[in-house]
Scaffold this motif. Structure first.
Motif, mmCIF file in Angstrom:
data_model
loop_
_atom_site.group_PDB
_atom_site.id
_atom_site.type_symbol
_atom_site.label_atom_id
_atom_site.label_comp_id
_atom_site.label_asym_id
_atom_site.label_seq_id
_atom_site.Cartn_x
_atom_site.Cartn_y
_atom_site.Cartn_z
ATOM 1 N N GLN A 1 0.737 -1.317 0.030
ATOM 2 C CA GLN A 1 0.074 -0.008 -0.036
ATOM 3 C C GLN A 1 0.795 1.344 -0.035
ATOM 4 O OE1 GLN A 1 -3.113 0.284 -0.455
ATOM 5 N NE2 GLN A 1 -3.199 -1.976 -0.591
ATOM 6 N N LYS A 2 2.175 1.400 -0.090
ATOM 7 C CA LYS A 2 2.919 2.190 0.129
ATOM 8 C C LYS A 2 2.807 3.148 -0.872
ATOM 9 C CE LYS A 2 7.929 3.236 0.549
ATOM 10 N NZ LYS A 2 9.114 3.083 -0.173
ATOM 11 N N GLN A 3 2.496 2.748 -2.165
ATOM 12 C CA GLN A 3 2.432 3.745 -3.475
ATOM 13 C C GLN A 3 1.227 4.370 -3.126
ATOM 14 O OE1 GLN A 3 1.523 1.693 -7.181
ATOM 15 N NE2 GLN A 3 2.902 3.191 -8.505
ATOM 16 N N HIS A 4 0.115 4.130 -2.665
ATOM 17 C CA HIS A 4 -1.302 4.539 -2.403
ATOM 18 C C HIS A 4 -1.065 5.707 -1.365
ATOM 19 C CE1 HIS A 4 -3.716 1.052 -3.844
ATOM 20 N NE2 HIS A 4 -3.208 1.608 -4.892
ATOM 21 N N VAL A 5 -0.038 5.556 -0.334
ATOM 22 C CA VAL A 5 0.325 6.560 0.700
ATOM 23 C C VAL A 5 0.912 7.646 0.038
ATOM 24 C CG1 VAL A 5 0.896 7.206 3.081
ATOM 25 C CG2 VAL A 5 -0.080 4.676 2.439
ATOM 26 N N GLU A 6 1.899 7.244 -0.819
ATOM 27 C CA GLU A 6 2.540 8.373 -1.793
ATOM 28 C C GLU A 6 1.848 9.250 -2.368
ATOM 29 O OE1 GLU A 6 5.889 6.143 -3.374
ATOM 30 O OE2 GLU A 6 6.978 6.042 -1.391
ATOM 31 N N LEU A 7 0.560 8.650 -3.046
ATOM 32 C CA LEU A 7 -0.245 9.496 -3.864
ATOM 33 C C LEU A 7 -1.087 10.299 -2.928
ATOM 34 C CD1 LEU A 7 -1.726 9.750 -6.412
ATOM 35 C CD2 LEU A 7 -3.592 8.429 -5.739
ATOM 36 N N THR A 8 -1.322 9.760 -1.805
ATOM 37 C CA THR A 8 -1.872 10.616 -0.751
ATOM 38 C C THR A 8 -1.170 11.868 -0.310
ATOM 39 O OG1 THR A 8 -2.925 8.634 0.138
ATOM 40 C CG2 THR A 8 -3.353 10.417 1.625
ATOM 41 N N ARG A 9 0.019 11.658 -0.150
ATOM 42 C CA ARG A 9 0.676 12.766 0.199
ATOM 43 C C ARG A 9 0.853 13.709 -0.867
ATOM 44 N NH1 ARG A 9 4.942 12.512 3.629
ATOM 45 N NH2 ARG A 9 6.348 13.320 2.278
ATOM 46 N N ASP A 10 0.902 13.234 -2.366
ATOM 47 C CA ASP A 10 1.099 14.165 -3.253
ATOM 48 C C ASP A 10 -0.279 15.096 -3.293
ATOM 49 O OD1 ASP A 10 3.402 13.104 -4.081
ATOM 50 O OD2 ASP A 10 2.832 11.999 -5.662
ATOM 51 N N LEU A 11 -1.418 14.201 -3.142
ATOM 52 C CA LEU A 11 -2.692 15.063 -3.109
ATOM 53 C C LEU A 11 -2.789 16.045 -2.173
ATOM 54 C CD1 LEU A 11 -5.188 12.002 -4.212
ATOM 55 C CD2 LEU A 11 -3.880 13.791 -5.658
ATOM 56 N N ALA A 12 -2.258 15.779 -0.844
ATOM 57 C CA ALA A 12 -2.456 16.629 0.090
ATOM 58 C C ALA A 12 -1.558 17.912 0.041
ATOM 59 C CB ALA A 12 -1.979 16.051 1.248
ATOM 60 N N GLU A 13 -0.535 17.795 -0.786
ATOM 61 C CA GLU A 13 0.489 18.763 -0.923
ATOM 62 C C GLU A 13 -0.085 19.596 -2.099
ATOM 63 O OE1 GLU A 13 4.177 16.621 -1.421
ATOM 64 O OE2 GLU A 13 4.622 16.819 0.667
#
Ligand code: ATP
Ligand code: MG
Length: 332
Positions: free
Chosen positions: A150-162
């Protein structure tokens, strides 16, 4: 206390050993030091074909397994995702700032869509990671303990938050994934290069948390190994044995090296028998407690409702802020 968010899909009657080792054990240990939100993510489970009556049952069963594994609904917020409407609403908003190509790079989508073919693959499966971003960001979560799938999904989450923060002003906490390195991924016992999954095509290599204990022991005895006959860790050349060692170490809290020493000069049969005993001792009490909880579904539903109310309060505040920032007219 810092916020923490994680969840699992109610995609089977039982969780599997990877969910337990890669996620639940960490959740249990972290809940004392964090303001933790643990969700049964039923809205994610409907992104693939499913049976409505079974989904309801699997949702309760998943919640019961959280509690049986040591998640305390009085300490943590343990709730069902669909009970908190803000998840679906924020997912829509976030989908409008997610790039099509960006979503298309998610490997879970590639893996799962391959299984269903393009006509049976839903748009919801494609936007799954956006809903997951909404789950995490709604609670201003700092940490997200997940397995490394699920790491890739959490990275996407970070990008969307930023991205949201820079376009519309500081709104979301940018979360960090927490991935326990050695036990991040448990592999299928019959196919030790593929991750163990609740929704695997064949369950021959899946170790179920709620399975009959004798059945689990049998699965371990039948696990794929190699011809070398020596118990040591070598992910590349001995994926089967290495996976069994990982499970053994995770469930006993022992170092892989000490287990290798114990079984030096002994065959795989002995080693597997030892592991089967470990698994039975660990899963047995969890299974018993889960079945106890499931014998009173009304009480379980009450716990879930009370926890959903706690989640609503936090989620609604974030969502109201988001609506304001993107310029939606307030309903007076
Ligand atoms: P599905 O096959 O329906 O996707 P799953 O077994 O992959 O089910 P999820 O509900 O998708 O389980 O994931 C729940 C949590 O368990 C996530 O944190 C995920 O990273 C973790 N997890 C899932 N499989 C493994 C595994 N094989 N090893 C370690 N962690 C895992
Ligand atoms: Mg999964």
């Amino acid at each position: 206390k810092p916020r923490l968010y994680s969840g699992m899909q109610p995609s089977a009657d039982s969780l599997q050993a990877g969910n337990y080792i890669g996620a639940l054990l960490q959740w249990r240990d972290m809940q004392a030091s964090y303001d933790a939100f643990f969700s049964v993510v039923d809205l994610h489970a409907i992104t693939v074909p499913q049976q409505p009556e079974e989904l309801r049952e699997k949702t309760r069963r998943t919640a019961a397994q959280y509690i049986a594994a040591g998640i305390e609904p009085s300490k943590s917020t343990l709730y069902v995702q669909s009970h908190v409407r803000a998840h679906a609403e924020l997912a829509w908003i976030l989908s409008t700032i997610t790039g099509f190509g960006e979503a298309g790079r998610m490997t879970q989508f590639k893996d799962k869509s391959q299984r269903y073919g393009s006509d049976a693959t839903s748009v919801g499966l494609f936007t799954y990671p956006v809903l997951m971003a909404a789950d995490i960001l709604l609670y201003q979560s700092e940490l997200v303990p997940v397995g490394d799938d699920q790491k890739q999904h959490v990275e996407l989450t970070r990008d969307l938050a930023e991205r949201f923060n820079s376009r519309f002003g500081e709104t979301f906490t940018v979360p960090m994934p927490v991935i326990q390195k050695d036990t991040a991924r448990i592999y299928d016992l019959q196919n030790p290069t593929a991750k163990m999954s609740k929704s695997a095509e064949s369950d021959a290599g899946v170790l179920w948390l709620l399975d009959d204990l004798a059945k689990s022991a049998k699965k371990i005895m039948r696990a794929v190994t190699d011809n070398e006959g020596s118990v040591h860790f070598d992910r590349e050349n001995k994926p089967g044995v290495s996976n069994l060692l990982t499970i053994y170490a995770a469930l006993t809290g022992r170092q892989v090296g000490s287990i290798e020493d114990e079984y030096a000069g002994r065959g795989y049969g002995d080693f597997k028998k030892g592991l089967a005993e470990v698994v039975v001792n660990e899963f047995g009490p969890v299974r018993e407690r889960a079945n106890e909880l499931l014998s009173d579904p009304a009480e379980l539903d009450r716990i879930l409702a009370a926890n959903a109310a706690k989640a609503d309060a936090v989620a609604d505040a974030t969502l109201a802020d988001v609506y304001d920032r993107i310029g939606l007219l307030r309903r007076v």
